[in-house]
Write a protein that holds these residues in place. Structure first.
Motif, PDB file in Angstrom:
ATOM      1  N   ASP A  75       0.099  -8.717  -4.215  1.00 28.82           N
ATOM      2  CA  ASP A  75       0.437  -7.194  -4.222  1.00 28.82           C
ATOM      3  C   ASP A  75      -0.477  -6.230  -3.110  1.00 28.82           C
ATOM      4  O   ASP A  75      -0.718  -4.711  -3.712  1.00 28.82           O
TER       5      ASP A  75
ATOM      6  N   ASP B 175       0.826  -4.471  -1.452  1.00 24.67           N
ATOM      7  CA  ASP B 175       1.692  -3.518  -1.173  1.00 24.67           C
ATOM      8  C   ASP B 175       1.669  -2.657  -1.930  1.00 24.67           C
ATOM      9  O   ASP B 175       1.365  -1.333  -2.498  1.00 24.67           O
ATOM     10  N   LEU B 176       1.200  -2.884  -3.396  1.00 23.10           N
ATOM     11  CA  LEU B 176       0.580  -2.453  -4.504  1.00 23.10           C
ATOM     12  C   LEU B 176      -0.816  -1.515  -4.681  1.00 23.10           C
ATOM     13  O   LEU B 176      -1.024  -1.014  -5.516  1.00 23.10           O
ATOM     14  N   LEU B 177      -1.754  -1.931  -3.672  1.00 25.66           N
ATOM     15  CA  LEU B 177      -3.359  -2.047  -3.922  1.00 25.66           C
ATOM     16  C   LEU B 177      -3.161  -0.474  -3.456  1.00 25.66           C
ATOM     17  O   LEU B 177      -2.614  -0.286  -3.136  1.00 25.66           O
ATOM     18  N   ASP B 178      -4.546   0.287  -3.885  1.00 29.57           N
ATOM     19  CA  ASP B 178      -4.351   1.870  -3.771  1.00 29.57           C
ATOM     20  C   ASP B 178      -5.136   1.144  -1.601  1.00 29.57           C
ATOM     21  O   ASP B 178      -5.317   0.284  -1.323  1.00 29.57           O
ATOM     22  N   THR B 179      -5.471   2.465  -1.428  1.00 30.19           N
ATOM     23  CA  THR B 179      -6.479   2.496   0.191  1.00 30.19           C
ATOM     24  C   THR B 179      -7.479   1.604   0.100  1.00 30.19           C
ATOM     25  O   THR B 179      -7.712   0.412   1.041  1.00 30.19           O
ATOM     26  N   ALA B 180      -8.089   2.452  -0.624  1.00 33.89           N
ATOM     27  CA  ALA B 180      -9.594   1.808  -0.866  1.00 33.89           C
ATOM     28  C   ALA B 180      -9.789   0.427  -1.091  1.00 33.89           C
ATOM     29  O   ALA B 180     -10.515  -0.433  -0.596  1.00 33.89           O
ATOM     30  N   ASP B 181      -8.928  -0.560  -2.319  1.00 33.38           N
ATOM     31  CA  ASP B 181      -8.928  -1.967  -2.576  1.00 33.38           C
ATOM     32  C   ASP B 181      -8.668  -2.407  -1.581  1.00 33.38           C
ATOM     33  O   ASP B 181      -9.097  -3.508  -1.288  1.00 33.38           O
ATOM     34  N   LEU B 182      -7.196  -2.082  -0.769  1.00 30.79           N
ATOM     35  CA  LEU B 182      -6.798  -2.255   0.689  1.00 30.79           C
ATOM     36  C   LEU B 182      -7.865  -2.963   1.985  1.00 30.79           C
ATOM     37  O   LEU B 182      -8.398  -4.079   2.452  1.00 30.79           O
TER      38      LEU B 182
END
Length: 311
Positions: free
Chosen positions: A29, A31-38
């Motif tokens: 997932d 590509d589904l995470l927001d930037t902070a979570d990435l």
């Protein structure tokens, strides 16, 4: 099945068994995470690297001792690799002269595909076994040298071939890989296999594997230079002051380590022809430049020993 198909199937099976090529179940997932979570997820993976390096401390120490002993006999440290691994070796080699005042020939980086591969991908170069031999033959290997092969997969043909050739020439051989039981490790006298696990983006070994490689080559070059006396009290004392920043650093280093003001440090550096180590020795012992230089030579460049000789 054709020969090409058989070879492809065998290579596919080989790569599928490598930790560096593995996929993790919780990465579907991204590509589904927001930037902070990435950012947090990638940082969590990166934190695994130092622990994996620490697990190879004994092997790294063996390599440092071997490199240092060969340096003292006039040998060289030669990195060989392809792609990211090759660039990391070239980077470490290029930073030794300004950091430690070494001759550019003392630490050398060899990359598959030559100079062009430093900036541009030359992907098929990693498969050229004969090129590795030719590249090392141009350096006229000697038993006093150390050749460090860097390969994330641990199976790069260019690196394996180079290590085998270096061993036959009598050089010390060291392998840095990110998979256990690697072909490069089997081809080398010392295997440093830093198993960092599957990459954050599967198969992208410029990530954790590349970070591990950088940490290990930092240790190999820096720790061997420390053992050669290139530092004093944890500070670089053989740096080459080739720009304004380094000239200021030289004055600051002499001032702090000798406990003198900036003017006295600058004067000592002038009398020492810019040598931080020589300036420190002169200030510590009161010796003139000629006497101090002779003492440093007799002490094999180790400042502590030279101070003791003149103290």
């Amino acid at each position: 099945m054709s020969d090409d198909s058989s070879r492809f199937a065998a290579l596919l099976a080989e790569l599928s068994g490598l930790t560096t090529e593995a996929q993790t179940a919780d990465r579907g997932d991204l590509d589904l995470l927001d930037t902070a979570d990435l950012v947090r997820a990638m940082n969590a993976e990166d934190r695994r690297v130092p622990e994996a390096v620490a697990a190879q401390a004994d092997q790294i120490a063996r390599a440092v001792d071997g490199i240092t002993e060969r340096f003292r006999r006039g040998g060289r440290l030669i990195y060989i690799g392809a792609g990211t691994a090759g660039r990391i070796g070239v980077l470490d080699a290029s930073e030794c002269p300004p950091t430690f005042g070494t001759d550019p020939s003392m630490v050398v980086g060899v990359i598959a595909g030559g100079e062009r591969a430093i900036r541009s991908a030359v992907e098929d170069a990693e498969d050229d076994e004969d090129a590795a031999i030719a590249d090392l033959e141009r350096l006229s290997l000697a038993p006093e040298d150390t050749v460090v092969g860097i390969s994330a997969s641990g199976r790069t043909p260019y690196v394996v071939s180079g290590l085998v050739h270096a061993g036959e020439a009598g050089a010390l051989t060291v392998a840095i890989a990110s998979n256990a039981g690697s072909a490069t490790g089997a081809a080398a006298e010392i295997a440093i296999e830093v198993v960092t696990g599957p990459e954050f983006v599967s198969g992208s070994t410029r990530l954790k594997s590349g970070t591990a490689q950088k940490l290990v080559v930092n240790m190999l070059s820096t720790l061997s230079m420390i053992k050669l006396g290139k530092t004093y009290r944890g500070v670089m004392v053989d740096l080459l002051a080739t720009n304004e920043k380094l000239r200021v650093r030289s004055v600051r280093t002499v001032s702090q380590l000798a406990g003198v003001d900036v003017d006295a440090a600058s004067d000592a550096l002038r009398r020492a022809d810019g040598s931080v180590k020589l300036a420190l020795l002169m200030l510590a012992t009161g010796a003139d430049a000629v006497t101090a230089a002779r003492a440093l030579g007799d002490a094999d460049g180790i400042l502590r020993e030279a101070i003791a000789r003149l103290g």
